[in-house]
Design a protein around this motif. Structure first.
Motif, short mmCIF file in Angstrom:
data_model
loop_
_atom_site.label_atom_id
_atom_site.label_comp_id
_atom_site.label_asym_id
_atom_site.label_seq_id
_atom_site.Cartn_x
_atom_site.Cartn_y
_atom_site.Cartn_z
N GLU A 1 0.75 -1.12 -0.17
CA GLU A 1 0.07 -0.16 0.18
C GLU A 1 0.98 1.15 0.05
O GLU A 1 1.72 1.39 0.78
N SER A 2 0.51 2.28 -0.77
CA SER A 2 1.43 3.57 -0.92
C SER A 2 0.39 4.58 -1.72
O SER A 2 -0.82 4.48 -1.80
N VAL A 3 1.07 5.60 -1.78
CA VAL A 3 0.47 6.98 -2.35
C VAL A 3 1.38 7.23 -3.50
O VAL A 3 2.54 7.34 -3.36
N PHE A 4 0.81 7.31 -4.62
CA PHE A 4 1.40 7.97 -5.95
C PHE A 4 1.41 9.17 -6.00
O PHE A 4 0.03 9.93 -6.19
N GLN A 5 2.38 9.92 -6.42
CA GLN A 5 2.52 11.26 -6.70
C GLN A 5 2.39 11.73 -8.00
O GLN A 5 3.48 11.57 -8.82
N TYR A 6 1.06 12.07 -8.57
CA TYR A 6 1.02 12.30 -10.11
C TYR A 6 1.60 13.63 -10.46
O TYR A 6 2.52 13.48 -11.54
N ASP A 7 1.44 14.53 -9.85
CA ASP A 7 2.41 15.88 -9.85
C ASP A 7 2.44 16.72 -8.65
O ASP A 7 2.10 15.97 -7.68
N ASP B 1 -5.29 8.78 -17.70
CA ASP B 1 -4.03 9.28 -17.64
C ASP B 1 -3.34 9.05 -16.43
O ASP B 1 -2.21 8.62 -16.24
N CYS B 2 -4.06 9.20 -15.09
CA CYS B 2 -3.63 8.89 -13.88
C CYS B 2 -3.05 7.50 -13.50
O CYS B 2 -2.06 7.02 -13.10
N LEU B 3 -4.09 6.81 -14.17
CA LEU B 3 -3.93 4.99 -14.24
C LEU B 3 -2.81 4.67 -14.92
O LEU B 3 -2.08 3.84 -14.47
#
Length: 604
Positions: free
Chosen positions: A99-105, A192-194
């Motif tokens: 489990e984590s957090v993705f930084q898109y921008d 686009d995020c995916l």
């Protein structure tokens, strides 16, 4: 204060009911520990008896040396097995790999979770990089959902299949996410995020989700627009298919009006009342048949059982993003993977007409095995239920997804004598069906293949249960044979679950066997009696006030009538006397004039 939320313990908590429940839970745990200690003592006593026998017969020591070793080894193995069972019972791992957090921008981030069976068998299989007989899954939930809900939904299924991976994610606007004020949160932006998330996970060492392995898409509601846009733009060859549950193809007038209303209501709701948006949006989720079986309060409690701290700003931005969705109907013909569209007959949020859109430019199939052959094929299934089929038809949806991921329908297609109906198949005419549904004049048609497939394969008590159980056993045993560390516990888990499930299905529900149910029902009966007494008092008060008002009104009307009668009699007498005087004067004047005229003529 009394609350309307159903629960096994009344609010506020009472010590007389809370303490017995805690004592019962602790007693059950202590009982299991006591049984383990008894078994250990029995094993120790057996070992001591064998030692005494060896000491009593010293001449036979060389002969019994090997038997003593065997006894010691058996006792040690029994101890180890008992301790291992207790450790597995008390320290059971959840199949959550990462489990984590993705930084898109710099302004946008969202959480994600990769679910995987974390047992030793799965670790050995992943180390050997052996291909699994089942496929992975990527989930795109509905507009206001959260991945925590689907984590609970897929954990039981995931624990049975080692090596299977499921990717869950909250797209920007949902709970635990951050987003910029300038971004348009529509399906193109979320796709686009995916895409960037999957590119990141492909080269991630801790939590890896490789797109080279076979996988399916599962999309619900507005998530279908994200999944179809992603599949049409990326065109991945490893995509085995897309499973849509009440999937949205485009924003029609009805769907737009619903989210316009939602946006207006959300903008007027205060931050201190996060329940008001849920109450308003839930009116479009459930079917009338489901609400007739379970009360609306219970359905709402089950829907909100999972914590979902989505903000009001996120809800309003998602509403605007949904209204700005890119129309995916022209892109459907570019998707080279099968589409399985499951739609509720009584869905009021995404109407049944959207299922017919997934047939345009694609080959229509009448069965799921035919659609899963590959290519741009589409199969449509109609289920009895509303928009929230994951709650109304949880067992049916989970079983169908499990069968698709494990390749059960591929085996049905490959079998020489598939169990299908001999009647000629007919296509589902969805436009006419939608017109009949909206006009409420449609008639019950003969069951087609998909209806019988749902009855036989998906519903409980189906005739195809034995074939599904046999296939499940085969894939489990075949996969376990490829692992180096074979474990008999893994092969027996499925059989124990089936036996327990068969016993529960054949056994009638008796509430007397569950003290919590009796306590809960007693609490509900007391609450309803209290409410009924309050309603009775209120009704009596209202009835007394109404009767007093009616009596006062009647007496005032009687007084007015008597007064009117008296006034009318006096006024009529006065008017009559005045008329009499006028008539008397006119008669005297006429007689006076006549006498004068007659005298004048007589004299002349």
């Amino acid at each position: 204060e009394e609350t309307d939320v159903d629960g096994f313990l009344p609010m506020p908590l009472e010590g007389s009911k809370l303490i017995p429940s805690v004592e019962k839970a602790s007693s059950q745990y202590l009982e299991s520990v006591r049984l383990v200690e008894i078994r250990l003592k029995a094993a120790n006593a057996k070992v001591s008896d064998q030692k005494e026998k060896q000491q009593s017969k010293p001449a036979d020591a060389p002969k019994n040396h090997e038997s003593a070793k065997k006894a010691k080894s058996t006792s040690r193995s029994s101890k180890a097995s008992i301790k291992g069972q207790l450790a597995d019972k008390l320290k059971k791992k959840d199949p959550i790999a990462y489990e984590s957090v993705f930084q898109y921008d710099e302004d946008t981030s969202f959480p994600y979770a990769i679910l995987e069976n974390c047992s030793d068998e799965s670790a050995s299989a992943s180390s050997e990089s052996q291909p699994t007989p089942w496929c992975n899954l990527i989930v795109c939930q509905d507009v206001f959902d959260t991945n925590e809900r689907f984590k609970i939904f897929f954990l039981p299924m995931l624990s049975r299949y080692t090596g299977m991976k499921i990717l869950l994610w909250n797209y920007p606007g949902q709970a635990f996410t951050s987003f910029s004020e300038d971004s348009n949160l529509n399906n193109k932006y979320h796709a686009d995020c995916l895409s960037k998330l999957l590119d990141h996970l492909k080269h991630n060492d801790k939590g890896k989700f490789d797109l080279d392995q076979r996988f399916f898409f599962l999309a619900h509601g507005s998530g279908a627009a994200i999944a179809t846009y992603f599949a049409a733009t990326r065109r991945l060859t490893s995509l085995k298919g897309i499973v849509l549950v009440n999937g949205l193809s485009h924003v029609d007038s009805h769907y737009a009006s619903v989210f316009h209303d939602c946006r207006n209501v959300f903008s007027c709701s205060p931050e201190s009342r996060p329940d008001l948006p849920v109450y308003f949006y839930a009116r479009f989720l459930f079917s009338p048949s489901y609400l007739s079986k379970t009360s609306s309060s219970l359905a709402l409690n089950v829907y909100t059982a999972v914590h979902n701290p989505i903000t009001l700003n996120g809800r309003m931005r998602l509403c605007q993003g949904v209204l700005d969705h890119v129309d995916t109907r022209p892109l459907l013909k570019e998707i080279g993977s099968p589409i399985i569209s499951i739609h509720g007959e009584n869905a009021t949020l995404v109407r049944a007409m959207h299922s017919s859109e997934f047939l345009n430019g694609r080959r229509s199939c009448e069965t799921i095995p035919q659609a899963l052959r590959g290519g741009n094929r589409t199969a449509i299934l109609m289920m009895k239920g509303g928009h929230e089929l994951f709650q109304e038809k949880k067992y049916h949806i989970s079983l169908l997804i499990e069968q698709i991921l494990t390749g059960f329908h591929d085996k049905i297609r490959a079998s020489p004598n598939p169990a299908v109906d001999t009647n000629p198949l007919q296509e589902v005419d969805l436009p006419k069906y939608c017109e009949r549904r909206e006009a409420k004049v449609f008639k019950q048609q003969a069951k087609k293949f998909e209806d019988k497939f749902i009855d036989q394969v998906v519903q409980e008590g189906r005739k195809g249960q034995q074939s599904w159980d046999k296939y499940q056993d085969e894939i489990m045993t075949d996969h376990q044979s490829n692992l180096q560390n074979k474990s008999p516990s893994q092969s027996n888990v499925l059989q124990k679950e089936k036996d327990q499930k068969a016993v529960e299905e054949n056994k009638e529900f008796d509430p007397n066997e569950y003290p919590e149910v009796k306590e809960y029902m007693a609490w509900r009966i007391k609450r309803h009696k209290k409410r009924l007494a309050a309603l009775d008092r209120s009704a009596r008060t209202i009835q007394c006030a109404l009767r007093c008002f009616m009596a006062k009104t009647m007496m005032s009307r009687l007084r007015k009538r008597a007064s009117v009668t008296l006034v009318q009699s006096h006024v009529r007498g006065m008017f009559g006397r005045e008329i009499y005087r006028m008539k008397k004067k006119e008669l005297w004047a006429a007689m006076y004039v006549q006498r004068a005229i007659r005298g004048h003529r007589g004299r002349c």
